[in-house]
Design a protein around this motif. Sequence first.
Motif, mmCIF file in Angstrom:
data_model
loop_
_atom_site.group_PDB
_atom_site.id
_atom_site.type_symbol
_atom_site.label_atom_id
_atom_site.label_comp_id
_atom_site.label_asym_id
_atom_site.label_seq_id
_atom_site.Cartn_x
_atom_site.Cartn_y
_atom_site.Cartn_z
ATOM 1 N N PHE A 131 0.836 -1.206 0.000
ATOM 2 C CA PHE A 131 0.000 0.000 0.000
ATOM 3 C C PHE A 131 0.871 1.257 0.000
ATOM 4 O O PHE A 131 0.599 2.216 -0.735
ATOM 5 N N ARG A 162 -3.576 3.044 -8.889
ATOM 6 C CA ARG A 162 -4.960 2.953 -8.439
ATOM 7 C C ARG A 162 -5.365 1.501 -8.202
ATOM 8 O O ARG A 162 -6.001 1.175 -7.183
ATOM 9 N N ARG A 163 -4.981 0.624 -9.115
ATOM 10 C CA ARG A 163 -5.341 -0.786 -8.975
ATOM 11 C C ARG A 163 -4.666 -1.394 -7.739
ATOM 12 O O ARG A 163 -5.278 -2.159 -6.998
ATOM 13 N N LEU A 215 -3.615 0.258 -5.033
ATOM 14 C CA LEU A 215 -4.243 0.847 -3.844
ATOM 15 C C LEU A 215 -5.570 0.150 -3.529
ATOM 16 O O LEU A 215 -5.885 -0.114 -2.364
ATOM 17 N N ARG A 216 -6.327 -0.149 -4.563
ATOM 18 C CA ARG A 216 -7.605 -0.824 -4.366
ATOM 19 C C ARG A 216 -7.416 -2.211 -3.754
ATOM 20 O O ARG A 216 -8.078 -2.566 -2.775
ATOM 21 N N ASP A 217 -6.492 -2.978 -4.313
ATOM 22 C CA ASP A 217 -6.316 -4.354 -3.851
ATOM 23 C C ASP A 217 -5.727 -4.426 -2.448
ATOM 24 O O ASP A 217 -6.169 -5.224 -1.615
ATOM 25 N N THR A 218 -4.713 -3.615 -2.169
ATOM 26 C CA THR A 218 -4.114 -3.637 -0.835
ATOM 27 C C THR A 218 -5.052 -3.009 0.193
ATOM 28 O O THR A 218 -5.130 -3.477 1.331
ATOM 29 N N GLY A 219 -5.767 -1.966 -0.203
ATOM 30 C CA GLY A 219 -6.701 -1.314 0.722
ATOM 31 C C GLY A 219 -7.812 -2.245 1.156
ATOM 32 O O GLY A 219 -8.224 -2.243 2.320
ATOM 33 N N ARG A 220 -8.314 -3.058 0.246
ATOM 34 C CA ARG A 220 -9.369 -4.023 0.588
ATOM 35 C C ARG A 220 -8.900 -4.992 1.663
ATOM 36 O O ARG A 220 -9.637 -5.318 2.590
ATOM 37 N N GLU A 278 -13.544 -7.748 2.316
ATOM 38 C CA GLU A 278 -13.539 -8.861 1.382
ATOM 39 C C GLU A 278 -14.718 -9.803 1.596
ATOM 40 O O GLU A 278 -14.617 -11.004 1.349
#
Length: 338
Positions: free
Chosen positions: A99, A224-225, A227-232, A238
């Motif tokens: 992240f 952006r991709r 940030l989205r995956d690690t932020g989730r 999830e």
Amino acid sequence: MTSSSPASSWQHTHEFHQGNPLAERNTRWAVLLTAVMMVAEIAGGYVYNSMALLADGWHMSSHAVALGVSLLAYAAARRWARDGRFAFGTWKIEVLGGFSSALLLVGVAALMLWQSVERLIAPTPIHYDQAVAVAIVGLVVNVVCAWLLRGEHHHHGHDHTHDHGHAHGHDDLNLRAAYVHVLADAATSVLAILALLGGRLWGADWLDPLMGIAGAVLVAVWARRLLRDTGRVLLDAEMDAPVVEEVREVIAAAPWHAEITDLHVWRVGQAQYACILTLLTDSIEAQPDGVRRLLSVHEELVHVTVEINRPARADQGFSRPANSLPKRCASPGQRAER
């Protein structure tokens, strides 16, 4: 001689993630190569008056820092792997590293955009031949780093494929962050080479800043991709993962009727989940250990807590009267963990 406690057979480790030694070693090499090339490109940019080369060098410096963050995340996760303060292990330290790297990528994209627009407004003479040579060397270094970090972020860990067709593949988000930084470096190197060749062959000086803008957009999309995956993962967002529906399917297909009144699923490893499940049922056959056995078909569920609640009155949605239940089963909750 002391005997072990009866509770010891029910206890288990919370060290779910075993680390990724190969990725850590390869990331270390990538940091070294990137740092060396960063110095070469920055020096070359100043000597040959190439803003494209200089910008690529500074971009590479930010990526070197980001790769260093990934390396520190691996080291920290390994060091505190057995620290009892981490309730579900230290895997999320690696995710936090990914992240942080994604945030640095956002900064890189902004810097690329700023420098490109500035250079579009006020172009300067460039020593094309020397700048192209250094940029090509930089691209080779990026390709080598990408090779070092290749594939492990796709193949490390294990996949689970079940009869109903779901396949769960989870990657090393920290390694993917490092890999994305290397790809961003490679992309900016390619764009810099194209721009320098265009300026040298056709006098199209405007290609250099235009390619810089395109590179900034590309890096921003990757950031952006990531940030989205690690932020989730960091926010435990999830509950739309396939394994959640699989838990519901297991309960629906159970030999006794039960309603799910509470369900929480979150990731504790690359392809490993913890689960808290609460059921409401009047069946004496529904027991926590039995529920865990039913769920054990999904190997990604590595830490399962089950609570069984019994209705106190017949009007709570079940046909069997509450007073027909054995007294031992009328307690408000029974729990079991693995």
